[in-house]
Enzyme design. Structure first.
Site: not given
Ligand code: C5P
Length: 403
Positions: A211, A279, A307-308, A326, A340, A344
């Site tokens: 990214n 991703d 997904d950390i 973020f 999110k 998340k």
């Protein structure tokens, strides 16, 4: 403020020495008393008279000055200060310090001291990147020397890269952080984990998927966290940034490595996930460089990366008390950020619009929205350093309120 603090400024022989005149003014403006030692080479760049006028103190240049030695001596000079500041720390001065050489007043003073030392390196980019300088830097760090900069940019020698001495304001900030009292360190006793930068997912040994991310915001958050007293660990993807002084840096390349590095740092009190994690990764990455064939690259199989943020936020026992994610978006910033927050499982989301027109990506400033269960705060457009500080002050407030 630096009232009653005594700074011994050792000025090395580099063009960046001109910035010391401003540095002296800034230090004095904050109440510090400044004494200065100039190397012989430094006298080529700034005059002892200019330095004496601004410090309003005698300037020391010579190891074998009988009057100085009988009146005070380099040993006492080295111990009469609360902090020694070497600016600019040239490659030569750093090498002398790292190896304990003492052949002039500056290096002798540095060897004779038991006072903490802060250096602001400045040199040509090739000199900065030379393995010898890297070795010396590592040795100085392990000796407990505080390192500020250098910064990236155009250099007096016409080249571009790392080697510019930090601006006087940044050096003053590091000096203030050194003298900060408990009240200035509301995160003392807490451990903060910060992820930053991109991840690189190999396609073959020479190619990768990534990214866009400069890592600047994450590094600024880590710097602020450290400044406010937290034990700070920065898990960084590949970036060209200089790690903030005092922060432990774990360098990784892939998302899986980033997750492993995060898990290895648990337990911690706060996790801030500012990295731009790829991703997907290539499931069938080649161990050899893929040769160009006529036409397209035969199918890369992409599989989803862990997904950390989500993984850490959903831990049963070892979840940090405060988990901050973020959301870099190009449209529907707030709606996406709210979503999110739920998917998340984090406590706060720092959301921003990273459309190319905003200039945020890779730029010096950031305009963020802090999205929490309580609502949305729109923060003004601020330098990334300010955003980092504001965020970490909010974190400190939240921990205090929850305690
Ligand atoms: O899903 P998205 O990438 O937009 O979410 C961004 C947030 O999730 C950031 O905090 C980022 O650091 C984190 N993230 C992560 N691991 C991933 C993807 C994103 O920690 N694989």
């Amino acid at each position: 403020m630096l009232g009653n603090k005594r700074i011994l400024l050792i000025i090395g022989g580099g063009i960046a020495a001109y910035k010391d005149l401003i540095l002296i003014r800034r230090l004095r403006g904050r109440g510090a008393a400044v004494q200065a030692v100039l190397t012989k080479a430094a006298e080529q760049f700034v005059t002892p008279l200019a330095v004496a006028s601004l410090t309003e103190n005698k300037v020391y240049t010579d190891l074998f000055n009988l009057t100085d030695e009988s009146e005070m001596g380099h040993i006492q000079l080295s111990r009469s200060a609360d902090l020694l500041v070497v600016a600019p720390a040239t490659a030569d001065l750093m090498a002398k310090m790292a190896n304990g050489q003492a052949d002039d007043l500056a290096s002798t003073t540095l060897l004779a001291t038991d006072t903490p030392v802060l250096i602001a390196p400045a040199m040509n980019v090739r000199m900065w990147e030379h393995p010898a300088t890297k070795r010396n830097l590592a040795a100085l760090r392990s000796d407990g020397v505080i390192v500020v900069g250098p910064e990236q940019g155009d250099m007096a020698c016409g080249e571009y890269g790392y080697g510019r001495m930090s601006e006087p304001e940044a050096i003053v900030a590091a000096i203030e952080a050194f003298f900060a009292t408990e009240a200035d360190r509301p995160l003392a006793g807490y451990k903060v984990l910060v992820t930053a930068g991109p991840t690189h997912e190999p396609i073959d040994p020479v190619r990768y998927i990534a990214n866009r991310s400069s890592g600047q915001q994450g590094y600024a958050i880590a710097a602020a966290s450290q400044r406010l007293g937290a034990e700070t660990v920065l898990i960084s993807g590949p970036t060209t940034l200089v790690p903030p002084p005092g922060v432990t840096v774990r360098r990784i390349e892939t998302a899986q490595q980033m997750l492993d590095a995060c898990e290895a740092e648990l337990p911690c009190d706060v996790g801030i996930f500012a990295a731009a994690v790829a991703d997907w990764r290539v499931d069938n990455a080649s161990s050899q460089k893929i040769k160009k064939q006529n036409g397209a690259l035969p199918g890369l199989q992409l599989v989803e990366n862990p997904d950390i943020l989500r993984t850490i936020a959903h831990l049963q026992n070892r979840r940090p008390r405060l988990v901050v994610g973020f959301a870099a978006e190009t449209q529907d910033v707030i709606t996406n950020a709210r979503r999110k927050l739920e998917t998340k499982g984090c406590d706060w989301i720092v959301a921003n619009d990273v459309s190319p027109a905003t200039g945020i990506m890779g730029g010096p400033n950031n305009a963020v929205h802090l999205v929490t269960a309580q609502g949305v705060e729109d923060w003004p457009d601020l330098p990334k350093g300010e955003v980092g500080l504001r965020l970490m002050q909010r974190v400190a407030d939240a921990l205090r309120t929850a305690a």
